[in-house]
Design an enzyme around this catalytic site. Structure first.
Site, PDB file in Angstrom:
ATOM      1  N   HIS A 207       4.945  -0.006  -6.771  1.00  0.00           N
ATOM      2  CA  HIS A 207       5.982  -1.008  -6.494  1.00  0.00           C
ATOM      3  C   HIS A 207       7.146  -0.826  -7.472  1.00  0.00           C
ATOM      4  O   HIS A 207       7.042  -1.241  -8.632  1.00  0.00           O
ATOM      5  CB  HIS A 207       5.406  -2.417  -6.640  1.00  0.00           C
ATOM      6  CG  HIS A 207       4.490  -2.819  -5.530  1.00  0.00           C
ATOM      7  ND1 HIS A 207       4.933  -3.482  -4.408  1.00  0.00           N
ATOM      8  CD2 HIS A 207       3.161  -2.634  -5.361  1.00  0.00           C
ATOM      9  CE1 HIS A 207       3.914  -3.691  -3.586  1.00  0.00           C
ATOM     10  NE2 HIS A 207       2.821  -3.186  -4.148  1.00  0.00           N
TER      11      HIS A 207
ATOM     12  N   CYS B 203       4.749   0.827  -0.857  1.00  0.00           N
ATOM     13  CA  CYS B 203       3.340   0.476  -0.695  1.00  0.00           C
ATOM     14  C   CYS B 203       2.919   0.705   0.757  1.00  0.00           C
ATOM     15  O   CYS B 203       2.943   1.839   1.226  1.00  0.00           O
ATOM     16  CB  CYS B 203       3.068  -0.951  -1.176  1.00  0.00           C
ATOM     17  SG  CYS B 203       1.310  -1.284  -1.476  1.00  0.00           S
TER      18      CYS B 203
ATOM     19  N   GLU C 243       9.849  -2.468  -7.658  1.00  0.00           N
ATOM     20  CA  GLU C 243      10.378  -3.774  -8.074  1.00  0.00           C
ATOM     21  C   GLU C 243       9.518  -4.418  -9.155  1.00  0.00           C
ATOM     22  O   GLU C 243       9.951  -5.394  -9.792  1.00  0.00           O
ATOM     23  CB  GLU C 243      10.510  -4.698  -6.861  1.00  0.00           C
ATOM     24  CG  GLU C 243       9.226  -5.294  -6.337  1.00  0.00           C
ATOM     25  CD  GLU C 243       8.404  -4.371  -5.454  1.00  0.00           C
ATOM     26  OE1 GLU C 243       7.425  -4.867  -4.867  1.00  0.00           O
ATOM     27  OE2 GLU C 243       8.716  -3.158  -5.348  1.00  0.00           O
TER      28      GLU C 243
END
EC number: 4.3.2.10
Length: 213
Positions: free
Chosen positions: A193, A87, A195
């Site tokens: 992202h 990001c 994750e």
């Protein structure tokens, strides 16, 4: 072997830490450590730089840790260790961020600028938030096992425009093309992202942890 996730008070690192630890255990990639210590960064085998919020604020947060930017440049540029920006961590890889009418310097590792998303359809809301398909995936070891159209999770109002088209590794569409991933040499960055991107993200993280550029 060790992977460090840099903590400079930019966002909640819990989900990133857990995802990288999970995939490190599955791939045998060694320890994953969250740190704000430049000396720990200097000893790392892999470096992850997350980032949430404004470009200038994230840069200021890194600059506020004495020696951190120097440690990053020593390890990534001179040492050649694998690096992933996530990001705003990806946006900082470029030359300059143009947010809120104030320019802020990036690392200059990948020439280009970070600019506000400007969808062709005025009905599309900013920030761009949610699941979007990854397109035009470049052949890259960190993308192994991913396919055109696999979805990843985005939440952002700005994106990177690299000077060199070859530095764009993937795009997504949101009223026009948005840069989803950039990279060169031992560096890769994702606007999405990993994750938070379920299977797509975990596979990408696993690939990064075994990547040997």
């Amino acid at each position: 072997m060790s992977t460090v996730i840099i903590d400079y008070e930019s966002g909640n690192l819990h989900s990133a830490e857990k995802s990288f630890q999970r995939m490190a255990a599955e791939t045998g990639a060694g320890a994953v450590v969250v740190t704000s210590d430049p000396d720990t960064v200097r000893g790392a085998d892999r470096i992850v730089l997350p980032g949430v919020g404004a470009f200038a604020d994230c840069r200021a947060g890194l600059d506020a840790i004495p020696g951190m930017v120097d440690a990053l440049e020593e390890r990534v540029l001179a040492g050649g260790v694998p690096f992933m920006g996530i990001c705003v961590g990806q946006q900082l890889m470029t030359t300059i961020g143009r947010e809120h009418g104030a320019d802020a310097p990036g690392f200059g590792w990948i020439p280009g600028e970070c600019v506000r998303i400007a969808p062709e359809d005025p009905a599309l809301k900013i920030p761009h938030m949610g699941w979007n398909a990854l397109e035009n995936l470049a052949p890259h070891p960190v993308f192994a096992g991913l396919a055109e159209g696999d979805h990843a999770y985005f939440v952002h109002s700005y994106h990177v425009k690299p000077t060199n088209a070859d530095d764009v590794l993937a795009v997504t569409d949101y009223g026009g093309p948005i840069t989803a991933a950039i990279g060169r040499d031992n560096m890769i960055g994702t606007q999405f992202h990993p994750e938070k991107s379920q299977r797509t993200g975990l596979l990408l993280i696993a690939n990064f942890l075994i990547w040997k550029p």
